[in-house]
Design a protein around this motif. Structure first.
Motif, PDB file in Angstrom:
ATOM      1  N   UNK A  30       0.815  -1.215   0.000  1.00  0.00           N
ATOM      2  CA  UNK A  30       0.000   0.000   0.000  1.00  0.00           C
ATOM      3  C   UNK A  30       0.843   1.257   0.000  1.00  0.00           C
ATOM      4  N   UNK A  31       0.168   2.401   0.199  1.00  0.00           N
ATOM      5  CA  UNK A  31       0.842   3.699   0.206  1.00  0.00           C
ATOM      6  C   UNK A  31       1.593   3.934  -1.111  1.00  0.00           C
ATOM      7  N   UNK A  32       0.973   3.529  -2.220  1.00  0.00           N
ATOM      8  CA  UNK A  32       1.611   3.649  -3.530  1.00  0.00           C
ATOM      9  C   UNK A  32       1.432   5.066  -4.096  1.00  0.00           C
ATOM     10  N   UNK A  33       2.336   5.484  -4.971  1.00  0.00           N
ATOM     11  CA  UNK A  33       2.284   6.868  -5.473  1.00  0.00           C
ATOM     12  C   UNK A  33       1.069   7.151  -6.345  1.00  0.00           C
ATOM     13  N   UNK A  34       0.580   8.360  -6.247  1.00  0.00           N
ATOM     14  CA  UNK A  34      -0.421   8.905  -7.167  1.00  0.00           C
ATOM     15  C   UNK A  34       0.282  10.029  -7.916  1.00  0.00           C
ATOM     16  N   UNK A  35       0.595   9.803  -9.182  1.00  0.00           N
ATOM     17  CA  UNK A  35       1.460  10.706  -9.947  1.00  0.00           C
ATOM     18  C   UNK A  35       0.646  11.427 -11.016  1.00  0.00           C
ATOM     19  N   UNK A  36       0.705  12.747 -10.996  1.00  0.00           N
ATOM     20  CA  UNK A  36      -0.024  13.522 -12.001  1.00  0.00           C
ATOM     21  C   UNK A  36       0.693  13.459 -13.338  1.00  0.00           C
ATOM     22  N   UNK A  37      -0.068  13.156 -14.395  1.00  0.00           N
ATOM     23  CA  UNK A  37       0.504  13.088 -15.741  1.00  0.00           C
ATOM     24  C   UNK A  37       0.912  14.478 -16.201  1.00  0.00           C
ATOM     25  N   UNK A  38       2.047  14.548 -16.870  1.00  0.00           N
ATOM     26  CA  UNK A  38       2.550  15.856 -17.314  1.00  0.00           C
ATOM     27  C   UNK A  38       2.474  16.055 -18.824  1.00  0.00           C
ATOM     28  N   UNK A  39       2.222  15.003 -19.583  1.00  0.00           N
ATOM     29  CA  UNK A  39       2.158  15.116 -21.041  1.00  0.00           C
ATOM     30  C   UNK A  39       0.835  14.601 -21.606  1.00  0.00           C
ATOM     31  N   UNK A  40      -0.161  14.501 -20.765  1.00  0.00           N
ATOM     32  CA  UNK A  40      -1.398  13.859 -21.183  1.00  0.00           C
ATOM     33  C   UNK A  40      -2.107  14.623 -22.301  1.00  0.00           C
ATOM     34  N   UNK A  41      -1.863  15.928 -22.396  1.00  0.00           N
ATOM     35  CA  UNK A  41      -2.497  16.730 -23.439  1.00  0.00           C
ATOM     36  C   UNK A  41      -2.097  16.279 -24.843  1.00  0.00           C
ATOM     37  N   UNK A  42      -1.006  15.516 -24.936  1.00  0.00           N
ATOM     38  CA  UNK A  42      -0.552  15.038 -26.243  1.00  0.00           C
ATOM     39  C   UNK A  42      -1.441  13.930 -26.792  1.00  0.00           C
ATOM     40  N   UNK A  43      -2.173  13.257 -25.922  1.00  0.00           N
ATOM     41  CA  UNK A  43      -2.979  12.111 -26.376  1.00  0.00           C
ATOM     42  C   UNK A  43      -4.448  12.188 -25.957  1.00  0.00           C
ATOM     43  N   UNK A  46      -8.992  17.827 -24.562  1.00  0.00           N
ATOM     44  CA  UNK A  46      -9.598  18.583 -23.474  1.00  0.00           C
ATOM     45  C   UNK A  46      -8.637  18.825 -22.332  1.00  0.00           C
ATOM     46  N   UNK A  47      -8.971  19.787 -21.503  1.00  0.00           N
ATOM     47  CA  UNK A  47      -8.143  20.155 -20.358  1.00  0.00           C
ATOM     48  C   UNK A  47      -8.564  19.332 -19.143  1.00  0.00           C
ATOM     49  N   UNK A  48      -7.935  18.202 -18.974  1.00  0.00           N
ATOM     50  CA  UNK A  48      -8.270  17.338 -17.848  1.00  0.00           C
ATOM     51  C   UNK A  48      -7.056  17.168 -16.945  1.00  0.00           C
ATOM     52  N   UNK A  49      -7.306  16.758 -15.722  1.00  0.00           N
ATOM     53  CA  UNK A  49      -6.232  16.395 -14.793  1.00  0.00           C
ATOM     54  C   UNK A  49      -6.243  14.878 -14.654  1.00  0.00           C
ATOM     55  N   UNK A 308     -15.931  12.344 -24.639  1.00  0.00           N
ATOM     56  CA  UNK A 308     -16.562  11.821 -23.427  1.00  0.00           C
ATOM     57  C   UNK A 308     -16.326  12.712 -22.206  1.00  0.00           C
ATOM     58  N   UNK A 309     -15.138  13.337 -22.124  1.00  0.00           N
ATOM     59  CA  UNK A 309     -14.762  14.095 -20.928  1.00  0.00           C
ATOM     60  C   UNK A 309     -14.973  15.590 -21.126  1.00  0.00           C
ATOM     61  N   UNK A 310     -15.091  16.283 -20.001  1.00  0.00           N
ATOM     62  CA  UNK A 310     -15.268  17.734 -20.015  1.00  0.00           C
ATOM     63  C   UNK A 310     -14.042  18.417 -19.423  1.00  0.00           C
ATOM     64  N   UNK A 311     -13.847  19.659 -19.773  1.00  0.00           N
ATOM     65  CA  UNK A 311     -12.733  20.431 -19.235  1.00  0.00           C
ATOM     66  C   UNK A 311     -12.824  20.484 -17.717  1.00  0.00           C
ATOM     67  N   UNK A 312     -11.699  20.245 -17.060  1.00  0.00           N
ATOM     68  CA  UNK A 312     -11.650  20.284 -15.610  1.00  0.00           C
ATOM     69  C   UNK A 312     -11.893  18.952 -14.935  1.00  0.00           C
ATOM     70  N   UNK A 313     -12.230  17.928 -15.707  1.00  0.00           N
ATOM     71  CA  UNK A 313     -12.454  16.599 -15.120  1.00  0.00           C
ATOM     72  C   UNK A 313     -11.154  16.043 -14.518  1.00  0.00           C
TER      73      UNK A 313
END
Length: 356
Positions: A30-43, A46-49, A308-313
């Motif tokens: 457990x206690x595994x990392x939650x890592x925010x994607x930094x290049x996801x806009x390439x694939x 929309x503006x998602x996190x 399918x997704x909206x900005x800010x999701x």
């Protein structure tokens, strides 16, 4: 003061079916990392996190350790002397590791020729008895269930309810790490225990008042092994993603409940889409996961192309296992090493025009 991590049973004891009499068998999973994607806009459109929940950071390299710490702890509490499972790889590796820790015998039945070598090596080195059958995972699970009915073995596949109890803690961690539940949670779907467990975890965290809302659950099967999508078992499942090469999921109903109750989706992705996402996660995000893990991102990419997704999701993708579980695919998909003379001038010529 920072508190040391003692494993998920101690961390989330109030949410788990354990007592003071339960001997906790843990490798501090457990206690595994939650890592925010930094290049996801390439694939992804929309503006998602988007965040990756990196379950390959567990002790045996996959999410299976979450359920196995519970399953093995309860097996010891109930006096079991040996455990048994059917596996495409990760379950066998985890069961072997935790059984070794507990001093239990372990028997794993795997499909011949259908298991990644990294996972097979783990099951073997931990000292379990490994039996390969001429058949697929579903054949192996059928045999295991029959053996459990006839012999005094503890079953540690996800049919064991304690496995789901342990795996649900990943949802707790996501909420603790984000401060809330995400809008969507995307997962690969093979035997379907994980999507079932995450949904259970999110529901319990909401009931306890820890979070206000619930995510929509997104599950992705490989196109050649998509029984839930097709609506019937697949007799001969086929996909490069060996961890989800399952034609008749044990937690089928649980997966459908997670989809329907959350207002989510379960659909399929092709092997090409999986491998493209697999390469992207490694080359752009710096995270090495096994191919099946990448089905979560492959599915998100596919849905995003449909608007399918909206900005800010906010989307969390579970990466279920480490890439070293299946090194053959990584080597086959990568540029091969250059062989040159051991001379600086030759190497400088090779480096002309490269990225450095």
């Amino acid at each position: 003061m920072i508190q040391p991590w003692h494993g998920l049973i101690e961390q989330y004891r109030d949410f788990l079916p354990v007592s003071e009499k339960t001997p906790v068998i843990t490798l501090n999973e457990g206690n595994t990392p939650l890592i925010k994607a930094s290049h996801i806009h390439e694939v992804v459109q929309g503006e998602i996190d988007l965040y990756f929940k990196c379950e390959g950071a567990n002790p045996s390299g996959s999410f299976k350790d979450r359920g196995m710490t519970m399953a093995i702890s309860k097996a010891v509490e109930e006096g079991a002397k040996a455990v048994i499972c059917a596996s495409t790889g990760n379950t066998s590796a985890s069961a072997a590791a935790y059984s070794a820790r507990a001093g239990l015998g372990a028997i794993v039945i795997i499909p011949e020729g259908k298991i990644a070598m990294g996972k097979l090596a783990q099951a073997m080195i931990h000292g379990s008895m490994v039996i390969q059958i001429e058949g697929n995972f579903d054949d192996a699970l059928k045999i295991v269930k029959e053996l459990v009915a006839r012999q005094n073995f503890a079953l540690v596949n996800s049919l064991n309810p304690f496995r789901i109890e342990g795996q649900k803690t990943a949802a707790f961690e996501v909420c603790d790490q984000l401060g809330s539940a995400p809008k969507y949670h995307a997962l690969p779907v093979g035997n379907a225990g994980n999507i079932t467990a995450y949904w259970k975890g999110y529901g319990e965290y909401q009931s306890s008042g820890r979070i206000d809302g619930l995510p929509k659950m997104l599950g992705f099967q490989a196109a050649g092994a998509a029984p839930i999508v097709r609506g019937h078992p697949v007799g001969k499942p086929s996909t490069v993603a060996t961890a989800i090469r399952i034609g008749n999921p044990a937690s089928w109903k649980g997966a459908e409940a997670a989809r329907d109750e959350s207002g989510g989706v379960i659909t399929d992705v092709t092997d090409k889409e999986i491998l493209d996402a697999y390469a992207f996660i490694a080359s752009k995000e710096g995270i090495f996961c096994e191919p099946a893990s990448a089905a979560s991102l492959a599915g998100v990419i596919k849905l995003s192309q449909r608007g399918f997704f909206s900005s800010g999701d906010t989307i969390v993708c579970t990466l279920t296992g480490h890439g070293l579980k299946d090194p053959d695919n990584a080597i086959q998909l990568s540029k091969q090493p250059l062989k040159v003379d051991a001379e600086i001038s030759v190497i400088e010529d090779v480096l002309k025009g490269c990225c450095i």
